[in-house]
Design an enzyme around this catalytic site. Structure first.
Site, short mmCIF file in Angstrom:
data_model
loop_
_atom_site.label_atom_id
_atom_site.label_comp_id
_atom_site.label_asym_id
_atom_site.label_seq_id
_atom_site.Cartn_x
_atom_site.Cartn_y
_atom_site.Cartn_z
N CYS A 1 -7.91 12.72 -22.31
CA CYS A 1 -8.78 13.44 -21.37
C CYS A 1 -9.78 12.51 -20.70
CB CYS A 1 -9.51 14.54 -22.11
SG CYS A 1 -10.46 13.90 -23.49
N GLU B 1 -13.85 21.49 -25.22
CA GLU B 1 -13.67 20.14 -24.67
C GLU B 1 -12.43 20.22 -23.78
OE1 GLU B 1 -13.56 17.55 -28.11
OE2 GLU B 1 -15.69 17.80 -28.45
N GLU C 1 -6.39 16.97 -12.03
CA GLU C 1 -6.02 16.22 -13.23
C GLU C 1 -4.49 16.14 -13.32
OE1 GLU C 1 -6.35 18.05 -17.19
OE2 GLU C 1 -7.39 16.25 -17.85
P1 NAD Z 1 -3.35 23.38 -23.34
O1 NAD Z 1 -4.62 24.01 -22.88
O2 NAD Z 1 -2.10 23.74 -22.65
O3 NAD Z 1 -3.09 23.72 -24.88
C1 NAD Z 1 -4.06 23.43 -25.86
C2 NAD Z 1 -3.90 24.40 -27.01
O4 NAD Z 1 -4.23 25.72 -26.57
C3 NAD Z 1 -2.48 24.49 -27.57
O5 NAD Z 1 -2.57 24.60 -28.97
C4 NAD Z 1 -1.96 25.77 -26.96
O6 NAD Z 1 -0.94 26.39 -27.69
C5 NAD Z 1 -3.21 26.63 -26.94
N1 NAD Z 1 -3.23 27.72 -25.98
C6 NAD Z 1 -2.65 27.77 -24.76
N2 NAD Z 1 -2.92 28.96 -24.16
C7 NAD Z 1 -3.70 29.66 -25.02
C8 NAD Z 1 -4.31 30.94 -24.98
N3 NAD Z 1 -4.19 31.75 -23.91
N4 NAD Z 1 -5.03 31.36 -26.06
C9 NAD Z 1 -5.18 30.56 -27.13
N5 NAD Z 1 -4.61 29.35 -27.22
C10 NAD Z 1 -3.90 28.88 -26.18
O7 NAD Z 1 -3.63 21.83 -23.32
P2 NAD Z 1 -2.57 20.66 -23.61
O8 NAD Z 1 -1.60 20.64 -22.48
O9 NAD Z 1 -2.10 20.79 -25.00
O10 NAD Z 1 -3.51 19.36 -23.54
C11 NAD Z 1 -3.79 18.67 -22.36
C12 NAD Z 1 -5.12 19.11 -21.77
O11 NAD Z 1 -6.14 18.98 -22.76
C13 NAD Z 1 -5.58 18.27 -20.62
O12 NAD Z 1 -6.14 19.09 -19.64
C14 NAD Z 1 -6.67 17.38 -21.22
O13 NAD Z 1 -7.60 16.88 -20.32
C15 NAD Z 1 -7.27 18.30 -22.21
N6 NAD Z 1 -7.96 17.56 -23.27
C16 NAD Z 1 -9.34 17.53 -23.28
C17 NAD Z 1 -10.03 16.80 -24.26
C18 NAD Z 1 -11.53 16.73 -24.30
O14 NAD Z 1 -12.07 16.30 -25.31
N7 NAD Z 1 -12.25 17.12 -23.26
C19 NAD Z 1 -9.31 16.14 -25.24
C20 NAD Z 1 -7.92 16.19 -25.20
C21 NAD Z 1 -7.26 16.92 -24.21
C1 6OH Z 2 -9.24 13.38 -25.21
O1 6OH Z 2 -8.05 13.35 -24.98
C2 6OH Z 2 -9.91 12.52 -26.12
C3 6OH Z 2 -10.92 12.98 -26.84
C4 6OH Z 2 -11.56 12.15 -27.78
C5 6OH Z 2 -12.43 12.64 -28.69
O2 6OH Z 2 -12.70 13.92 -28.81
C6 6OH Z 2 -13.11 11.76 -29.60
O3 6OH Z 2 -13.86 12.30 -30.42
O4 6OH Z 2 -12.96 10.54 -29.53
#
Ligand code: NAD
Ligand code: 6OH
Length: 472
Positions: free
Chosen positions: A274, A240, A376
């Site tokens: 997100c 996700e 984003e």
């Molecule tokens: P991020 O990708 O920087 O980090 C997420 C997790 O991945 C952290 O625990 C981090 O330590 C880990 N990580 C980073 N590099 C890694 C690697 N090479 N191998 C394994 N693990 C690794 O994301 P963030 O900054 O914590 O969160 C914000 C982002 O998450 C935004 O882009 C947002 O859109 C996305 N997001 C998506 C959803 C969804 O459901 N689609 C939900 C929430 C957040």
């Molecule tokens: C992203 O930041 C939000 C995600 C939300 C969910 O995964 C959920 O289940 O509502």
């Protein structure tokens, strides 16, 4: 900070250090994976489905029993308003366990009777089995909500997990380990390792040969790195990822409700969801009136201490993330945007000035090709653009490499259906936003992810199906 055994957990509301966290090295991650492996072969793996479901309800009970603790931990780690953590994050954590506990008891699988040319038959039916040890990697924006969204179905299917929460928000995953114990979940079923991504706990976990699958929520480029890491051992992944979500406002919308809805879709959790709308398209006859109304809303949002019940907007997660968001505020000016609201850093005259706050911000006037419209930002910011026809706005909304969520605002239900079905995304809301039914498919297309979780889709990801064909 990197490479040491400990790293600080910082409160984004005032920059204070609230804890020192142990960074798991390769050995610690290996120990967690081995504990999870033993547990999947042990009592947990042998429990009947009703017994497993009952334990998951106990986890939900235990979260509710320590509700205030979870809220306090989440607020201190993220800086999100206490009202939001109490209304959204912690209740959803309990709900995640309840929904999947109930679902696993009723989830069916397909059965086919097959007629063979020689006149005999065969009965095909499938059985669900755990995948084994699941690596769970989660971000900082909705830490407990997103972690339990994955842990609950993984456990419901009989797996064990090793979770690696974001280095920015380690607290609630750790608290959940205490709750698991209180709820009678056997040792080794839920394991937590802390640390970073590359060359740290995240990478050690995803590359571990004894991890059977990886479920990840976070940035699209991190998803790409994880795909490479798991390729060698061909692990299934569920991703996700990010979004650049569009909201489409038609002139026939319920104006006040829509302004309220867009206000929430842009600014909830300081824009760090997100699903947030960073691109708002408004039909030309109401464009100016709408921009003005949204400006008033943004200017009335109460920015302040997360501990105040009336606070609408807390800080961003970190100094680094604030710098990223501010770099887009600068870029918007360079790209020729008209600033409608915000654009800077609020001043408080107290310790909150050491926090990572930015103003809720609205721009207009950018071309669709501008980086601020394409990339984003993940902050409390949107660009509002006018449109003249349904066809034009559908094309604009879909002109993105992402494809997570969209929202459509209209009182014409036929139009609502018609436009919704043309959206190239995983989730479309009509006259609402972030209204969640946990049984529904959740995920994105393109850079926004791989696969769907939610309801039966989660159960299917977190299990192996063995089809059994019996000739008779
Ligand atoms: P991020 O990708 O920087 O980090 C997420 C997790 O991945 C952290 O625990 C981090 O330590 C880990 N990580 C980073 N590099 C890694 C690697 N090479 N191998 C394994 N693990 C690794 O994301 P963030 O900054 O914590 O969160 C914000 C982002 O998450 C935004 O882009 C947002 O859109 C996305 N997001 C998506 C959803 C969804 O459901 N689609 C939900 C929430 C957040
Ligand atoms: C992203 O930041 C939000 C995600 C939300 C969910 O995964 C959920 O289940 O509502």
């Amino acid at each position: 900070m990197r490479g040491k055994d400990e790293f600080p957990d910082v409160n984004p509301a005032d920059g204070s250090v609230i804890a020192q966290v142990t960074e798991a090295d390769r050995g610690l991650v290996d120990g967690a994976v081995q504990a999870a492996r033993r547990a999947v072969r042990g009592e947990w793996g042998r429990l009947s489905i009703p017994a497993r479901a009952a334990r998951l309800h106990k986890v939900a009970d235990a979260i509710e029993a320590r509700f205030d603790c979870f809220v306090a931990a989440e607020v201190a780690d993220t800086g999100k308003p206490i009202a939001l953590a109490s209304r959204l994050d912690v209740p959803r954590a309990a709900a995640n366990f309840r929904v999947f506990a109930d679902l696993i008891k009723t989830a069916g699988l397909e059965t086919f009777q097959t007629e063979t040319p020689d006149g005999t038959s065969a009965l095909n039916y499938a059985v669900r089995k755990p995948l084994g040890v699941i690596g769970v990697i989660t971000p900082w924006n909705l830490p407990l909500l997103l972690l339990t969204w994955k842990v609950a179905p993984a456990l419901a299917c009989g797996n064990t997990v090793v979770v690696k929460p974001s280095e920015e928000t380690p607290a609630t995953a750790t608290l959940l380990a205490e709750v698991m114990k209180d709820a009678g979940i056997p040792n080794g079923v839920y394991n937590v390792v802390h640390g970073f991504g590359l060359n740290s706990a995240g990478e050690f976990l995803t590359k571990h040969d004894d991890v059977n699958a990886v479920t990840f929520t976070g940035e699209s480029q991190t998803g790409a790195a994880i795909m490479k890491a798991v390729a060698g051992s061909v692990k299934p992944v569920s991703f996700e990822l990010g979004g650049k979500n569009a909201a489409i406002v038609f002139a026939d919308c319920d104006f006040e409700e829509t302004v309220d809805g867009i206000d929430e879709a842009v600014f909830l959790n300081t824009g760090q969801v997100c699903l947030c709308a960073e691109r708002v398209y408004v039909e030309r006859p109401i464009f100016e009136r709408f921009v003005e109304a949204l400006q008033h809303k943004a200017e009335r949002l109460r920015i302040g201490s997360p501990l105040e019940k009336a606070t609408d907007l807390g800080p961003l997660i970190s100094a680094e993330h604030r710098e990223k968001v501010l770099s887009y505020y600068r870029l918007a000016r360079e790209e020729g945007a008209t600033l409608i609201a915000g654009g800077g850093i609020p001043e408080f005259g107290n310790t909150l000035d050491k926090g990572f706050y930015v103003e809720p911000t609205i721009y207009t006037g950018l071309p669709e090709s501008a980086r601020c419209v394409k990339e984003e930002i993940f902050g409390p910011v949107c660009h509002v653009a006018p449109f003249d026809s349904e066809e034009e706005v559908v094309a604009m909304a879909n002109d993105t490499k992402y494809g997570l969520a969209s929202s459509i605002w209209t009182t014409n239900l036929q139009r609502g259906h018609r436009v919704a079905q043309q959206m190239n995304v995983g989730i479309t809301w009509v006259n609402c936003w972030f209204l969640r039914d946990l049984r529904t498919p959740f995920g994105g297309v393109g850079l926004s992810g791989i696969g769907r979780e939610g309801g039966i889709h989660s159960l299917n990801f977190y299990s192996e199906l063995n089809n059994i064909c019996i000739r008779f």
